[in-house]
Design an enzyme around this catalytic site. Structure first.
Site, short mmCIF file in Angstrom:
data_model
loop_
_atom_site.label_atom_id
_atom_site.label_comp_id
_atom_site.label_asym_id
_atom_site.label_seq_id
_atom_site.Cartn_x
_atom_site.Cartn_y
_atom_site.Cartn_z
N GLY A 95 1.35 64.02 86.32
CA GLY A 95 1.50 63.12 87.46
C GLY A 95 2.88 63.20 88.06
N ASN A 96 3.20 62.27 88.93
CA ASN A 96 4.55 62.22 89.51
C ASN A 96 4.99 60.78 89.71
OD1 ASN A 96 3.82 61.36 92.33
ND2 ASN A 96 2.64 63.26 92.20
N ARG A 97 6.20 60.60 90.19
CA ARG A 97 6.80 59.26 90.23
C ARG A 97 6.44 58.44 91.46
NH1 ARG A 97 11.66 58.71 87.19
NH2 ARG A 97 12.33 60.63 86.18
N SER A 98 5.60 58.94 92.34
CA SER A 98 5.34 58.21 93.58
C SER A 98 4.68 56.85 93.31
CB SER A 98 4.43 59.03 94.50
OG SER A 98 4.15 58.30 95.66
#
Ligand code: CTP
Length: 432
Positions: free
Chosen positions: A204-207
């Site tokens: 995933g990512n930090r958004s």
């Protein structure tokens, strides 16, 4: 002091409007409550009078010397009808004037916001759909109802959104940021995609989705019909937006392309994973093996580039006389959609006229941004610097918007709503 008319009609959600009224009065607005006769069956006149500090009447025949059926609407800075029943929407759409509220709606020249609440069947009935379309065409803001538990055991679209969400829409309308997008359909993607490794793990990512949600809220406040494609966002649904929840990049692609077929603008604020594991294990990967298996990755579709590419191909086909174009996913443009990209008439041709990307860069921000705008074929690219404590999960953002014509607009650090407003101003200019 701003003068707000709070119209209330007879739905079970009327009690929530007491909270909306408090939000207005506590933030310094003068509120005149105008209920329909039947709304008083749910919450009585003394409650509205005490909470608003103003007289309350449902009829045009009281205090006639003050000509209330004209004065209240004329002197309002905003009229908000919450809850708006199917009946009130119908009467407003047809210009009826059989009580004080509908008289007020006819005489108001200020922005009007409707927050409908009713059972799903009533909301989805073609008569209600047509009335809502008429009101939106005339510039009224009709907030999409929330989805959830309704009176009784049933659930679906029809709930009155949270009073704080309705208030937020009204606050922004009162701030004068509106109208440019009335009658437009916009698609916003938000959040960050997740690519499954096994049933419990993902890449995933930090958004956080904050910027995309701010874009959705501000577009609703400007009167747009908003489809928000949300990837793994844990924020409350913005009032008035149609929210489509997705998890992976491929799901996000499908949802965006399906909605883009009848949209005027698409804003890709989501952080989309560029890669996904080639194989998703059906069972949880155990640590028992001595050496872990490497995770092989494959490329995800680039949705923004694909949007630009489809539009380019359609423009070319149209120029070569091979139109009309099909909307994506086999959806055909119907008569009244306008002749399509290139002619761009009517409300929303078969493919979006404005495509906006976001670029998260850690270095060489502007040069990378310009190259990306070209590569992805979008009209506007919002470039911001990311890194620890920059942009992700914070309420503020700073950015530069690059345009396809080579211009740039600097947006100083400020609330994500302010950045969203600059984006919509630029989108509205291009749609005008
Ligand atoms: N985007 C997309 N599909 C992808 C990746 C990104 O639609 N598979 C969109 C994002 O929503 C954003 C824009 O493309 O609007 C730019 O995203 P960014 O991550 O900055 O660019 P990348 O294409 O991933 O390029 P790079 O990793 O080389 O910086």
């Amino acid at each position: 002091m701003t003068s707000v008319v709070l119209g209330v009609s007879a739905g079970i959600a009327v009690y929530k409007s007491c909270e909306l009224l408090r939000l207005f009065t506590e933030s310094g607005h003068d509120v005149r409550v105008v209920p329909t006769r039947d709304a008083l069956r749910f919450v009585g006149e003394p409650t509205w009078a005490a909470l608003s500090g103003n007289p309350v009447t449902t009829e045009v025949w009281e205090s006639v010397h003050e000509v209330p059926h004209v004065r209240i609407g004329q002197s309002a800075d905003l009229v908000v009808v919450a809850p708006a029943t199917a009946d009130v929407l119908a009467r407003a759409a047809h210009g009826m004037a059989n009580d004080l509220l509908t008289n007020t709606l006819l005489t108001a020249r200020c922005p009007v916001v409707f927050a409908p609440a009713m059972h799903t069947e009533m909301w989805e009935h073609p008569a209600t759909r047509a009335n809502v379309a008429t009101l939106r065409e005339r510039g009224a803001i009709v907030i999409e109802p929330a989805v959830g538990r309704l009176t009784g055991a049933d659930s679906g679209p029809g709930r009155l959104p949270d009073p704080a969400e309705i208030f937020e829409v009204c606050r922004r309308v009162l701030a004068g940021r509106r109208a440019h997008l009335a009658g437009r359909h916009v698609v916003v993607s938000a959040g960050g995609t997740r690519e499954a490794i096994d049933p419990v793990r993902f890449i995933g990512n930090r958004s956080s989705g904050l910027q995309g949600y701010a874009l959705a809220r501000t577009a609703v406040a400007r009167g747009a019909e908003v489809t928000l494609v949300a990837a793994n966002v844990s924020l409350p649904d913005p009032a008035g937006a149609k929210v489509v929840r997705v998890e992976s990049a491929r799901q996000l692609r499908d949802a965006v392309l399906a909605a883009a077929g009848h949209a005027d603008a698409v804003v890709m604020a989501a952080a989309v994973a560029d890669f996904r594991p080639v194989r998703r294990s059906d069972t949880k990967i155990k640590k028992s093996s001595a050496e872990p298996d490497p995770i092989h990755l494959t490329k995800n579709p680039d949705i923004l580039a694909e949007l630009g590419e489809i539009r380019r191909a359609r423009r070319e086909a149209y120029a070569a006389g091979d139109g009309p174009y099909d909307a994506p996913e086999g959806r055909r443009s119907h008569a009244g959609d306008g002749p399509g990209i290139g002619r761009e008439a009517g409300t929303g041709g078969p493919y979006p006229r404005v495509i906006v990307g976001f670029a998260a860069e850690t270095d060489d921000v502007l040069a990378n941004g310009r190259a990306k705008l070209q590569r992805k074929g979008c009209d506007l690219l919002v470039v911001n610097q990311v890194g620890e404590n920059l942009a992700f999960g914070t309420p503020d953002n700073a950015a530069v918007v690059l345009t396809a014509e080579g211009d740039s607009v600097e947006i100083p650090r400020g609330p994500k709503e302010d950045l969203a407003d600059v984006v919509w101003d630029l989108v509205a200019q291009r749609l005008a």
